[in-house]
Motif scaffolding. Structure first.
Motif, short mmCIF file in Angstrom:
data_model
loop_
_atom_site.label_atom_id
_atom_site.label_comp_id
_atom_site.label_asym_id
_atom_site.label_seq_id
_atom_site.Cartn_x
_atom_site.Cartn_y
_atom_site.Cartn_z
N THR A 154 29.11 70.14 89.62
CA THR A 154 29.75 71.39 89.06
C THR A 154 28.91 72.27 88.38
O THR A 154 28.82 73.49 88.77
N GLN A 155 27.87 71.65 87.51
CA GLN A 155 26.94 72.59 86.89
C GLN A 155 26.03 72.97 87.63
O GLN A 155 25.30 74.21 87.35
N HIS A 156 25.45 72.26 88.70
CA HIS A 156 24.55 73.03 89.74
C HIS A 156 24.90 73.35 90.90
O HIS A 156 23.99 73.54 91.84
N GLY A 157 26.18 73.49 91.10
CA GLY A 157 26.72 74.08 92.45
C GLY A 157 26.52 73.13 93.61
O GLY A 157 26.53 73.77 94.80
N GLY A 158 26.46 71.89 93.23
CA GLY A 158 26.59 70.85 94.29
C GLY A 158 25.02 70.25 94.59
O GLY A 158 24.25 70.66 93.91
N PHE A 159 25.23 68.98 95.35
CA PHE A 159 23.76 68.64 95.80
C PHE A 159 23.31 69.19 97.11
O PHE A 159 24.05 69.18 97.99
N ARG A 160 22.20 69.66 96.94
CA ARG A 160 21.37 70.02 98.10
C ARG A 160 20.57 68.88 98.92
O ARG A 160 20.37 68.92 100.01
N SER A 161 20.42 67.81 98.03
CA SER A 161 19.72 66.57 98.76
C SER A 161 20.16 65.57 97.86
O SER A 161 20.61 65.63 96.81
N VAL A 162 20.04 64.26 98.44
CA VAL A 162 20.41 63.06 97.76
C VAL A 162 19.13 62.85 96.42
O VAL A 162 19.67 62.24 95.73
N ASP A 163 18.00 63.25 96.83
CA ASP A 163 16.95 63.22 95.76
C ASP A 163 17.34 63.80 94.32
O ASP A 163 17.09 63.48 93.10
N GLU A 164 18.30 64.79 94.25
CA GLU A 164 18.89 65.44 93.15
C GLU A 164 19.53 64.47 92.29
O GLU A 164 19.86 64.59 91.08
N LEU A 165 20.12 63.46 93.06
CA LEU A 165 20.83 62.32 92.32
C LEU A 165 20.04 61.66 91.09
O LEU A 165 20.50 61.37 90.08
N ARG A 166 18.52 61.72 91.02
CA ARG A 166 17.78 61.37 90.36
C ARG A 166 17.96 62.09 88.90
O ARG A 166 17.56 61.51 87.68
N GLU A 167 18.35 63.17 89.05
CA GLU A 167 18.50 64.23 87.76
C GLU A 167 19.77 63.89 87.14
O GLU A 167 19.90 64.37 85.95
N VAL A 168 20.63 63.20 87.52
CA VAL A 168 21.94 62.89 86.87
C VAL A 168 21.48 61.59 85.86
O VAL A 168 20.79 60.86 85.84
N ASN A 169 22.27 62.15 84.57
CA ASN A 169 22.04 61.26 83.26
C ASN A 169 22.83 59.83 83.70
O ASN A 169 23.62 59.84 84.03
N GLY A 170 21.86 58.84 83.64
CA GLY A 170 22.43 57.53 83.71
C GLY A 170 21.71 56.89 85.17
O GLY A 170 22.06 55.89 85.32
N ILE A 171 21.13 57.59 85.88
CA ILE A 171 20.55 57.04 87.26
C ILE A 171 19.01 57.06 87.22
O ILE A 171 18.32 58.09 87.06
N GLY A 172 18.59 55.74 87.11
CA GLY A 172 17.47 55.64 87.20
C GLY A 172 16.80 55.19 88.39
O GLY A 172 17.45 55.35 89.41
N ASP A 173 15.23 54.61 88.61
CA ASP A 173 14.79 54.44 89.72
C ASP A 173 15.27 53.43 90.64
O ASP A 173 15.84 53.62 91.75
N ARG A 174 15.68 52.38 89.73
CA ARG A 174 16.36 51.08 90.66
C ARG A 174 17.71 51.40 90.92
O ARG A 174 18.20 51.24 91.93
N ARG A 175 18.88 52.24 90.24
CA ARG A 175 20.00 52.47 90.95
C ARG A 175 19.82 53.75 91.69
O ARG A 175 20.71 53.48 92.61
N PHE A 176 19.06 54.55 91.68
CA PHE A 176 18.79 55.36 92.69
C PHE A 176 18.34 54.64 94.04
O PHE A 176 19.12 55.10 95.18
#
Length: 185
Positions: A154-176
C-alpha cells in the motif's frame, strides 16, 4: 487519454448491454465513490476478452469493475467467476479478462486479475493482489508478517519485483529464499 466520467450509481446500477451482444458488467455497489489520492489517477492495462483492450487511466481508488467499463465491457460468453470486480486497483496493474488463472496468465509489472478459469494452487501468490489471509498460508508467514507485506504494498504502490520483498520488515535472507519461488509481483 481521458479518465471515465463519474457515474451516478443509482441511475447506472447495471451497464446496458451493447448492441454487439457483449455481456453486462454490473456497476459498483452503492457506497461512497472512490477516493482520489494525491496522484489523482492510476493507469491500468486491460486485456483479454473486452471490447477495447489497452491502457486506461482511471481515478485513484477505482475498482476492477471500473476498468472493465473503461475497456468497453466484457465480451459475451466470458466467464467472470474468478474475477473480483470489487477489488481496488493499483497503478501499473494488468487485468486479464477471460484467461485461465495460473502462471500462464501472469505478466507485466503490476498484479494480474484474471477471470475465466478457476483458482490455481500451482501458480505463485501475487504480492500485489493477495489478501492477508492468502499471504498467511505461505511458509514462515503469519498474520503479522502478512499484514507487513500488505502495508508495504500500500505504501509503495505495489511490488514491481519479488526482490522488493526483502525490504518488508520481518523478511530476512533466509525467509526471502523460502518465499521467492512461491510468490510473484
Amino acid at each position: 487519454m481521458r479518465a471515465p466520467d463519474p457515474v451516478n450509481e443509482t441511475a447506472h446500477a447495471r451497464m446496458p448491454t451493447p448492441a454487439s451482444g457483449d455481456a453486462e458488467v454490473p456497476g459498483p455497489s452503492p457506497g461512497p465513490p472512490p477516493v482520489t489520492g494525491p496522484g489523482g489517477h492510476i493507469v491500468v492495462d486491460v486485456s483479454g476478452k473486452v471490447r477495447r483492450p489497452g491502457i486506461h487511466q482511471l481515478p485513484s481508488g477505482a475498482r476492477v469493475a471500473d476498468a472493465l467499463r473503461a475497456a468497453g465491457g466484457v465480451r459475451a460468453g466470458t466467464d467472470l467467476t474468478g474475477l473480483n470486480r470489487a477489488r481496488v486497483l493499483m497503478d501499473g496493474e494488468q487485468i486479464v479478462v477471460g484467461a485461465p488463472s495460473g502462471p500462464s496468465a501472469v505478466g507485466g509489472t503490476g498484479g494480474v486479475a484474471t477471470g475465466g478459469g478457476g483458482g490455481s494452487a500451482a501458480g505463485p501468490v501475487s504480492l500485489n493482489t493477495a489478501t492477508v489471509e492468502q499471504l498467511d498460508t505461505l511458509p514462515g508467514v503469519g498474520p503479522v508478517l502478512a499484514q507487513h507485506i500488505v502495508d508495504y504494498r500500500t505504501q509503495h504502490g505495489g511490488f514491481r519485483s519479488v526482490d522488493e520483498l526483502r525490504e518488508v520488515n520481518g523478511i530476512g535472507d533466509r525467509r526471502f529464499a523460502d518465499l521467492q519461488p512461491l510468490v510473484g509481483p
